[in-house]
Design an enzyme around this catalytic site. Structure first.
Site, PDB file in Angstrom:
ATOM      1  N   ARG A 100       0.899  -1.248  -0.296  1.00 46.55           N
ATOM      2  CA  ARG A 100       0.062   0.018  -0.145  1.00 46.55           C
ATOM      3  C   ARG A 100       0.840   1.212  -0.085  1.00 46.55           C
ATOM      4  NH1 ARG A 100      -3.197  -3.088   3.695  1.00 46.55           N
ATOM      5  NH2 ARG A 100      -5.078  -3.864   2.739  1.00 46.55           N
ATOM      6  N   LYS A 122       2.541  11.579 -10.402  1.00 47.51           N
ATOM      7  CA  LYS A 122       1.748  10.635 -11.288  1.00 47.51           C
ATOM      8  C   LYS A 122       2.405   9.545 -11.616  1.00 47.51           C
ATOM      9  CE  LYS A 122      -1.324  13.547 -13.819  1.00 47.51           C
ATOM     10  NZ  LYS A 122      -1.605  14.085 -15.065  1.00 47.51           N
ATOM     11  N   GLU A 164       8.009  19.277 -23.658  1.00 50.28           N
ATOM     12  CA  GLU A 164       7.289  19.792 -22.353  1.00 50.28           C
ATOM     13  C   GLU A 164       7.801  21.016 -21.513  1.00 50.28           C
ATOM     14  OE1 GLU A 164       5.153  18.298 -20.216  1.00 50.28           O
ATOM     15  OE2 GLU A 164       4.534  16.243 -21.199  1.00 50.28           O
ATOM     16  N   LYS A 205       5.919  23.376 -12.558  1.00 49.30           N
ATOM     17  CA  LYS A 205       4.809  22.407 -12.574  1.00 49.30           C
ATOM     18  C   LYS A 205       4.614  22.136 -11.009  1.00 49.30           C
ATOM     19  CE  LYS A 205       4.023  17.732 -13.691  1.00 49.30           C
ATOM     20  NZ  LYS A 205       4.506  16.760 -14.344  1.00 49.30           N
ATOM     21  N   GLU A 215      -4.984  16.402  -9.141  1.00 49.24           N
ATOM     22  CA  GLU A 215      -5.891  16.838 -10.525  1.00 49.24           C
ATOM     23  C   GLU A 215      -7.234  16.894 -10.595  1.00 49.24           C
ATOM     24  OE1 GLU A 215      -3.706  15.823 -14.741  1.00 49.24           O
ATOM     25  OE2 GLU A 215      -5.133  14.343 -14.181  1.00 49.24           O
ATOM     26  N   ARG A 219      -4.766  21.640 -11.684  1.00 51.81           N
ATOM     27  CA  ARG A 219      -3.498  20.878 -12.282  1.00 51.81           C
ATOM     28  C   ARG A 219      -3.946  20.329 -13.788  1.00 51.81           C
ATOM     29  NH1 ARG A 219      -0.326  15.903  -9.294  1.00 51.81           N
ATOM     30  NH2 ARG A 219       0.871  15.360 -11.182  1.00 51.81           N
ATOM     31  N   ASN A 223      -2.228  19.558 -18.865  1.00 49.42           N
ATOM     32  CA  ASN A 223      -2.554  18.457 -19.836  1.00 49.42           C
ATOM     33  C   ASN A 223      -2.957  19.174 -20.976  1.00 49.42           C
ATOM     34  OD1 ASN A 223      -2.748  16.010 -18.563  1.00 49.42           O
ATOM     35  ND2 ASN A 223      -4.375  16.909 -17.424  1.00 49.42           N
ATOM     36  N   HIS A 226      -2.343  17.323 -24.529  1.00 50.74           N
ATOM     37  CA  HIS A 226      -2.438  15.882 -24.239  1.00 50.74           C
ATOM     38  C   HIS A 226      -3.619  15.125 -24.672  1.00 50.74           C
ATOM     39  CE1 HIS A 226       1.161  17.083 -21.942  1.00 50.74           C
ATOM     40  NE2 HIS A 226       1.405  15.807 -21.580  1.00 50.74           N
ATOM     41  N   HIS A 230      -1.591  12.588 -26.830  1.00 51.05           N
ATOM     42  CA  HIS A 230      -1.434  11.302 -26.247  1.00 51.05           C
ATOM     43  C   HIS A 230      -2.040  10.397 -27.154  1.00 51.05           C
ATOM     44  CE1 HIS A 230      -0.842  11.378 -21.603  1.00 51.05           C
ATOM     45  NE2 HIS A 230       0.127  11.541 -22.260  1.00 51.05           N
ATOM     46  N   HIS A 247       7.107  11.159 -26.636  1.00 47.21           N
ATOM     47  CA  HIS A 247       5.942  11.874 -25.915  1.00 47.21           C
ATOM     48  C   HIS A 247       6.075  13.349 -26.119  1.00 47.21           C
ATOM     49  CE1 HIS A 247       2.913  12.953 -22.747  1.00 47.21           C
ATOM     50  NE2 HIS A 247       4.028  13.768 -22.227  1.00 47.21           N
TER      51      HIS A 247
END
Length: 347
Positions: A100, A122, A164, A205, A215, A219, A223, A226, A230, A247
């Site tokens: 966990r 993330k 980025e 960031k 998010e 936040r 994106n 993206h 993506h 990416h």
């Protein structure tokens, strides 16, 4: 130096054991640094892994879980991840879910990882053909950036990370965006210039992540580019295409398409789009697709995590520093955006 700073930091961290996972390519290219680091850390368990996007699988995740269990990792252990974004995503998710959650320290070795994957917590793996479909938020204890790793990066990887940086500069506002335009091609930047650029990008960031760790609101602006980016990236990794999009490059193409869609809907000035197009043409090769590819690209976009009530949502750039969520009614505007890049970028 990394081999001094990391051990000094860990001396103040209460843990029973250290576990280190290193990208096998990094271990080969930076043998001296990795060896010094292992010696400085003392007794610990070390594992090298292949660390490409294709390795972000349930099988590789299970392998990491088994390694941690077999080697006796506990909830009081610390996992150090040395590698690019794919390794940080995979290793971070393994750490987030093992018992966990055990603590991690990130040592990003690519520009993309330094300004993106290493910051924000993330983690995840690709699943069902969708990038990062399964994952968790799991912030690292600390991130250590060493620009000496950039010296061995292929130019394609450097420019992917720069995508980025371009995105963050767009979000920061006109001053940061103008700095990117002045730099143009970043290949000739000196170490101190890289350090300053990376520091600004990471600081921005981090400020957004601290305000919205999971998010749920602010936040989401990170994106930009993206939703479409993506989809282009994921689709390019199928056998349909001759080259797979890195990416950051996909994000830049996504920025172009999504900004154009935003201009269609909001009637915004297109100065930013023209400037970004000029920069993208300087840095990146064209990515060719046809109208026949649109159904699969749209299918991938429908799986985007920002979507709501069955509508595709993108974060639209109104101008540098100004972003607005755009809910799309139907698919026509997306198709127009895809037409825009297909018809203009390579010409």
């Amino acid at each position: 130096m990394l081999d001094r700073k990391l051990p000094a930091f860990l001396e103040a961290v209460a843990c029973d054991r250290l576990f280190v996972v290193c990208d096998e390519v990094v271990s080969e290219l930076h043998t001296s640094l990795v060896t010094r680091l292992r010696e400085a850390l003392g007794s610990h368990t070390f594992l090298t892994l292949p660390a490409t996007e294709s390795e972000k699988t349930t099988n590789r995740l299970a392998e990491l879980w088994s390694w941690l269990a077999d080697e006796g990792a506990t909830r009081h252990s610390v996992l150090i991840l040395i590698g690019g974004g794919a390794l940080l995503d995979l290793g971070g998710f393994a750490a987030a879910t093992y018992m966990r959650g055990i603590r991690t320290v990130n040592v990003p070795t690519t520009l993309l990882a330094m300004v993106d994957a290493s910051v924000g917590g993330k983690t995840g793996i690709d699943y069902h053909g969708i990038k990062n479909l399964v994952g968790a938020f799991h912030a690292p204890l600390e991130v250590f950036v060493d620009t000496s790793f950039l010296s061995t990066l292929p130019i394609e990887e450097l420019l992917s990370g720069y995508g980025e940086v371009i995105k963050h500069a767009t979000l920061m506002g006109k001053e940061a965006w103008q700095e990117i335009l002045r730099i143009g091609d970043p290949a000739g930047l000196m170490d101190d210039e890289w350090e300053a650029l990376i520091a600004k990008s990471v600081a921005y960031k981090s400020s957004i992540v601290e305000a919205d760790p999971t998010e749920r609101g602010l936040r989401r602006i990170l994106n930009v580019g993206h939703t479409v980016g993506h989809a282009l990236e994921a689709y390019s990794h199928t056998n349909t295409f001759r080259r797979a999009l890195p990416h950051g490059e996909a994000v830049v193409f996504g920025l172009l398409i999504e900004s154009y869609i935003t201009s269609l809907i909001k009637g915004t000035d297109r100065t930013y789009i023209r400037q970004l197009m000029h920069l993208a043409r300087e840095l990146y090769a064209p990515f060719f697709y046809t109208c026949k590819d649109y159904p699969e690209l749209l299918r991938l976009m429908r799986h985007d995590k920002k979507n709501t009530s069955g509508k595709i949502v993108l974060m639209g750039i109104l101008e540098p520093g100004k972003v607005e969520a755009i809910e799309l009614e139907g698919e026509e505007k997306i198709k127009e955006g895809l037409d825009f890049l297909r018809e203009t970028f390579g010409n």
